[in-house]
Design a protein around this motif. Sequence first.
Motif, mmCIF file in Angstrom:
data_model
loop_
_atom_site.group_PDB
_atom_site.id
_atom_site.type_symbol
_atom_site.label_atom_id
_atom_site.label_comp_id
_atom_site.label_asym_id
_atom_site.label_seq_id
_atom_site.Cartn_x
_atom_site.Cartn_y
_atom_site.Cartn_z
ATOM 1 N N THR A 1 29.723 39.642 37.938
ATOM 2 C CA THR A 1 30.462 38.493 37.401
ATOM 3 C C THR A 1 31.795 38.377 38.121
ATOM 4 N N GLU A 2 32.301 37.183 38.138
ATOM 5 C CA GLU A 2 33.644 36.930 38.684
ATOM 6 C C GLU A 2 34.225 35.725 37.944
ATOM 7 N N SER A 3 35.267 36.007 37.183
ATOM 8 C CA SER A 3 35.921 34.930 36.428
ATOM 9 C C SER A 3 37.134 34.422 37.211
ATOM 10 N N ILE A 4 37.310 33.129 37.242
ATOM 11 C CA ILE A 4 38.416 32.475 37.950
ATOM 12 C C ILE A 4 39.142 31.602 36.939
ATOM 13 N N GLN A 5 40.468 31.740 36.879
ATOM 14 C CA GLN A 5 41.253 30.974 35.917
ATOM 15 C C GLN A 5 42.526 30.429 36.565
#
Length: 470
Positions: A108-112
């Motif tokens: 997973t890779e979350s970008i905010q």
Amino acid sequence: MTGNRSQKSEVRKKIIVFFSVLCLLSSVFCHSAYSSFFFGHKDKKAKQQANAMQEPTQVLALTLEEAYRLALGQSEDVAIKQGELDRAQGHVYQALNEIMPDVDFLMTESIQDAPRKGEGASSGSDGVSSNFTRRTNPQKKFTLHQPIFSGFKEIAGIQGSSAEKAQKIYEKRRTEEVLLTDVVSAFYAVIHAEKDVKTLDETKNTLQERMKELKERVSLGRSRENEIQTALSNAKQVESQLVSARSGAIIARQELEYYIGGPANQTLDDPEAAMPEPEEIDHYLNKLDSRSDVEAANQAYLLAKKNIVIAQSGLFPSAALDGNYYTQRMGFQSGIDWDVLLSLNVPIFNGTETFGDIKVAAAEKEMAKVNFLRTKRLARLDIHKAYEAYRSAKLEETALKEAVEATKKDYDLQAQDYKLNLVNNLDVLASLRDYQDLSRQWNAAHYATKIKYWQLKVAVGETMDLGNER
């Protein structure tokens, strides 16, 4: 320098000439070898074709075993049962999956929308605030989920799916057994019809010979004219019966072709052998429980009982183990490589859904039990009927065989007495008609006995042994 160049030029020429000659020889050799192979192979093939044309094509006779083997491959009912069996095997795999661990690799890779450097929170800190305000947060891990307990649902599911698979195996086997009775009936119907035609043909030829003899006797004044008319009437009756018998033989062939899925133009091979005498009825009734349909109903009953356990599992707590092993983490958790979670779920109230499932499963179990008992009763009745049918058919065949032998002897004696003017032609024709009728009755009884023999075997759950091909 000039001498060296001339020598090199001569060497090149010799090399070129050598390779040219070599290529020419190799091409000639390959051409001859190819020609000999191709034309020789062609001649050999032509000789084989000529020999094959000279040899007559031998058509093998069709046996009952081969007809049954072909019917098994053609039957749509057997194919459907095989599909149901494959589906039941899939249910076994699904049930086994309920107790096996579930292992995955998750990336997973979350970008905010996080503040850039120099804006808001400090970007150089590795604290909690830095982890929550990071613009990107990639993570890679192995996950494990292992069910521990769910009210014996998994064990009942495995046992139930195994019972379902066994049920489908027995149902398929019963379908094959019933198919055998159909193939046997069609197979012997062909032989019976063709022998019936043969009997009528022989009777027709005998009547024609008698008419020739009658005409000679009438011309000599030793017989009356009305005797010829009586013989002619009998001959026409036989001709009408012959038309019907030939039509029945054609229809019987067509029915056999339906079962085997192809033409049945060859002769049918059925070695003549005395059918065995029936055993005592208890010998067949002892095989009742091993009948395929009885076994299938029993397995369906076991499946219904396991479904009750599955329904009752909704009242029990469930436990599971979940674990993670991280190969990449960011922020303050980067040094933590794994974690484990043990969960316990205790059901307290979910309406009436679980009680409804239990009620449905209990009702289906009772219906499966009643169906199992009914199947056994019907199987017992089927064995009794098949046994009595075969026993009486065997006695009838024996009596008719003795009657045919007696009428044949009576006809021969009447024919001899007719030549001595001791009896008239009407007595001879009546004796011939009795012989013909009894011969046809015995022919029908003979093959009916064979059919009823196989029906009795199928009634007790036995079938034809085709070796390893089944």
